[in-house]
Scaffold this active site. Sequence first.
Site, PDB file in Angstrom:
ATOM      1  N   GLU A 137       2.712 -12.479  -1.565  1.00 50.51           N
ATOM      2  CA  GLU A 137       2.497 -11.049  -1.389  1.00 50.51           C
ATOM      3  C   GLU A 137       2.520 -10.714   0.101  1.00 50.51           C
ATOM      4  OE1 GLU A 137       0.513  -9.049  -4.892  1.00 50.51           O
ATOM      5  OE2 GLU A 137      -1.114  -9.741  -3.616  1.00 50.51           O
ATOM      6  N   HIS A 139      -6.748 -12.579  -2.274  1.00 54.20           N
ATOM      7  CA  HIS A 139      -5.940 -11.364  -2.115  1.00 54.20           C
ATOM      8  C   HIS A 139      -6.095 -10.840  -0.683  1.00 54.20           C
ATOM      9  CE1 HIS A 139      -4.403  -7.308  -2.601  1.00 54.20           C
ATOM     10  NE2 HIS A 139      -3.846  -7.716  -3.728  1.00 54.20           N
TER      11      HIS A 139
HETATM   12  C1  PEP Z   1      -1.381  -6.128  -5.038  1.00 56.16           C
HETATM   13  O1  PEP Z   1      -2.317  -5.520  -4.546  1.00 56.16           O
HETATM   14  O2  PEP Z   1      -1.527  -7.290  -5.405  1.00 56.16           O
HETATM   15  C2  PEP Z   1      -0.111  -5.417  -5.165  1.00 56.16           C
HETATM   16  C3  PEP Z   1       0.942  -6.129  -5.389  1.00 56.16           C
HETATM   17  O3  PEP Z   1      -0.155  -4.066  -5.026  1.00 56.16           O
HETATM   18  P1  PEP Z   1       1.093  -3.051  -5.105  1.00 56.16           P
HETATM   19  O4  PEP Z   1       1.924  -3.448  -6.276  1.00 56.16           O
HETATM   20  O5  PEP Z   1       0.468  -1.714  -5.267  1.00 56.16           O
HETATM   21  O6  PEP Z   1       1.833  -3.195  -3.814  1.00 56.16           O
END
Ligand code: PEP
Length: 251
Positions: free
Chosen positions: A167, A95
């Site tokens: 992400e 992450h």
């Molecule tokens: C995450 O931390 O994996 C994430 C997607 O957070 P958020 O949905 O708050 O952006």
Amino acid sequence: MKKPIIIANWKMNLSFQKTLDLTSQVKDDLSEIKDKDIIVCPSAVALSSVAGLIKNTNLKLGAQNVFWEENGAYTGETSPAVLQEIGCQYTIVGHSERRKYLGETNLMVNKKVNICLENNLTPILCIGETKDERHEGLTDNVLYHQLKECLDGVNIVDNEDIVIAYEPVWAIGSGDIAEPEEVARVFELIQQVLIDIYPLTVVKNNVRMVYGGSVDSDGAVGFSQLKLLDGFLVGGASLEINKFKEIVKSL
Ligand code: PEP
């Protein structure tokens, strides 16, 4: 579309009691769902209690992190074998918050992916570019290297699964959700890199791709038509049961 997967990453946001309360809400509202994988990822201290609460339901348990050895003198780390023992089936690895605050590198993430698979844990491998990298036009390059390095030497066999979570770092917790068209383009790229590494059958059957970054109930709807999208990794919105339910429904 493969079996949709929605991952709730509660991060370090909740007290122990609130974690149990939210687990009960998710259980009341979503544990009957069989055609989607719903994974709850509480913080490490709450994992075994949450495991007890969701036992014999369709909900699944995920850890937010894991160490790359099964046991030994590694103070403060969490063993993949113990995660498996207490009922975890998934683990988030790499992450961006861990890369940023804990100095996790692609090499460390690579070792974690390997040890997860050895311990029957499905790794949820997070990749994504920062805001600066995006503005410098480096997105594809960054993702290519993250994938290649994190999956270096990783063998995925028949009964093993892996989830790739795209992400974009700039989208996490910012309210700034990526455009579905851009995510579709990135998923094509990821798929191409995976096809370079693995047989097509593995890419088709054993890999799911999810998007994460400020997904909320409204934003999720815009992604539901993406051909390669198998689900979402949700941070903030997973802390509110109604928003989370809407996201689950959107798929
Ligand atoms: C995450 O931390 O994996 C994430 C997607 O957070 P958020 O949905 O708050 O952006």
